[in-house]
Design a protein around this motif. Sequence first.
Motif, PDB file in Angstrom:
ATOM      1  N   TYR A   5     -98.824  19.758  13.759  1.00 10.20           N
ATOM      2  CA  TYR A   5     -98.914  18.303  13.883  1.00 10.20           C
ATOM      3  C   TYR A   5     -98.358  17.866  15.228  1.00 10.20           C
ATOM      4  CZ  TYR A   5     -99.933  18.260   8.901  1.00 10.20           C
ATOM      5  OH  TYR A   5    -100.502  18.475   7.675  1.00 10.20           O
ATOM      6  N   GLU A   6     -98.887  16.741  15.719  1.00 16.42           N
ATOM      7  CA  GLU A   6     -98.459  16.214  17.016  1.00 16.42           C
ATOM      8  C   GLU A   6     -97.896  14.803  16.829  1.00 16.42           C
ATOM      9  OE1 GLU A   6    -101.469  18.358  20.155  1.00 16.42           O
ATOM     10  OE2 GLU A   6    -102.183  16.558  19.129  1.00 16.42           O
ATOM     11  N   ARG A   7     -96.894  14.489  17.645  1.00  9.42           N
ATOM     12  CA  ARG A   7     -96.238  13.187  17.556  1.00  9.42           C
ATOM     13  C   ARG A   7     -97.030  12.141  18.317  1.00  9.42           C
ATOM     14  NH1 ARG A   7     -91.525  14.491  19.703  1.00  9.42           N
ATOM     15  NH2 ARG A   7     -92.337  13.986  21.776  1.00  9.42           N
ATOM     16  N   GLN A   8     -97.179  10.970  17.709  1.00 10.45           N
ATOM     17  CA  GLN A   8     -97.762   9.812  18.371  1.00 10.45           C
ATOM     18  C   GLN A   8     -96.748   8.678  18.339  1.00 10.45           C
ATOM     19  OE1 GLN A   8    -101.584   8.658  16.734  1.00 10.45           O
ATOM     20  NE2 GLN A   8    -102.681   9.900  18.237  1.00 10.45           N
ATOM     21  N   GLY A   9     -96.327   8.224  19.512  1.00 12.46           N
ATOM     22  CA  GLY A   9     -95.335   7.170  19.607  1.00 12.46           C
ATOM     23  C   GLY A   9     -94.116   7.645  20.384  1.00 12.46           C
ATOM     24  N   ALA A  10     -93.110   6.748  20.519  1.00  8.69           N
ATOM     25  CA  ALA A  10     -91.902   7.069  21.284  1.00  8.69           C
ATOM     26  C   ALA A  10     -91.114   8.176  20.586  1.00  8.69           C
ATOM     27  CB  ALA A  10     -91.030   5.823  21.427  1.00  8.69           C
ATOM     28  N   PRO A  11     -90.627   9.163  21.360  1.00  2.00           N
ATOM     29  CA  PRO A  11     -89.897  10.279  20.726  1.00  2.00           C
ATOM     30  C   PRO A  11     -88.471   9.915  20.327  1.00  2.00           C
ATOM     31  CG  PRO A  11     -89.970  10.585  23.092  1.00  2.00           C
ATOM     32  CD  PRO A  11     -90.809   9.373  22.810  1.00  2.00           C
ATOM     33  N   LEU A  12     -87.874   8.857  20.942  1.00  2.00           N
ATOM     34  CA  LEU A  12     -86.458   8.555  20.719  1.00  2.00           C
ATOM     35  C   LEU A  12     -86.279   7.124  20.254  1.00  2.00           C
ATOM     36  CD1 LEU A  12     -84.853  10.149  23.917  1.00  2.00           C
ATOM     37  CD2 LEU A  12     -85.003  11.153  21.638  1.00  2.00           C
ATOM     38  N   ARG A  13     -85.205   6.912  19.417  1.00  2.00           N
ATOM     39  CA  ARG A  13     -84.796   5.571  19.033  1.00  2.00           C
ATOM     40  C   ARG A  13     -83.266   5.527  19.048  1.00  2.00           C
ATOM     41  NH1 ARG A  13     -87.825   3.512  13.727  1.00  2.00           N
ATOM     42  NH2 ARG A  13     -87.224   1.484  14.619  1.00  2.00           N
TER      43      ARG A  13
END
Length: 462
Positions: A293-301
């Motif tokens: 799976y691949e991340r979509q969106g900002a990696p950090l919060r």
Amino acid sequence: MPRGASPLLLLLWAKMVSSTWYEGSGYSAAERQTNEVYAEETSHVLAPEYRVPQWCHLLSIYHGEATCYSPRGGNYRSSLGTRCELSCDRGYRLIGQRSVQCLLNRRWSGHAYCRQIRCPTLPAIYHGSYQCSDGVKVDSHCDYTCRPGYHREGDRSRVCLEDGHWSGSEPICVDIEPPKIQCPESRERMAEPNKLTATVYWDPPRAKDSADGVIKQMTLRGPEPGSEFSEGEHIIRYTVYDQAYNRASCKFFVRIQVSRCPVLKPPEHGYVSCTSAGNNYGATCEYHCDGGYERQGAPLRVCQSSRQWSGSQPTCIPMQINVDVNSAAGLLDQFYEKRRLLIISAPDPSDRYYKMQNSMLQQATCGLDLRHITVIELVGLPPHEVGRIREHRLSENIIEGLRQFLHITRSRFNVVLVDKEGVDRERYIQPLTPDELFSFVDTYLLSNHEVLQREQNRDTCE
């Protein structure tokens, strides 16, 4: 006496009995009131006269008792052979033999007397006194009192026991007026950013002794001023002692609060790793996706002072495999740190090892996905060689690049296992069962997070 004996012999016999009445019992006429019983050797032994009711002197022990048993009966307390058991009254101790017997020599076999039991004189106590009911005799009660302004610590009274010792222990009189102490006010602090602690300062408390104004010692129970305090409530306690070791204490509280954001939920097919406690002010959380799976969106919060997270939550979508790349390295880079590769090579689709391997893996699809394993097939010989990942076909250039990069031969069946870092970890020249494959991956290749997920999803594929 024989009948017809002369008067002179009768007179001599009466005189002999009269002179030995007290000597034979161990007592002279002047010693009849003593409480001792004793035996002495004699140079002559008289013939036993069992019929004489008082062969030895009748026993009488001062402050005690003699319990006698005679062969002739209870009325004969001092006849020949009589045995007497000696005992003393309460408060007295028997000195000598506990049992004596009336002997042929008209003496008792031993001696004894009763001695009064006395306890040692009690020592004086500082700042107090005591009074006893009967001096140092047994059962005497001694009551302790302290001077005004002093308090007794210990036994209030002591009793003289039969073993010659006083009961309990010696009390002491101490100054009862404690010093006075005042602690600082309790305080609350917020934890520092990205931390669960806060530094707190205060001034030491003021203390004074009500008697002489002298404080001998002050102790602190808890962290020193200027220490870092963790989240929660902490008790700080001070204790002071005056010269008489009277004690007084006070306490106050240090409360540390942590500003927190709502707990983040991991995305579907992914997980979150955070700094500090995970949701406190200043904590940073990074989103990760599972293999495939691949991340979509900002990696950090980041958790902000407003107790809200910055940005928005990303999602994890299925990995898109791009086979339109120029090299094998470009293809492998897509799987880096995401998926493991199981590359199966066979010289012909009809190869029996190839068929066996495919049949076994088709029944273990869930286990392969749980361990982030993608299967790549390289089958046949040029110009009819076929390479595929699932439904994606690979170009001849990519097939040749994979064989050269991983040193995979076309001449026979073989399997290569590549980890998430692109490292060749294991090779097989015969089909391997899913259990063999999964055991190797679970033992040597799983990360800590994957181990945790493996435990949580152990029954998913069963």
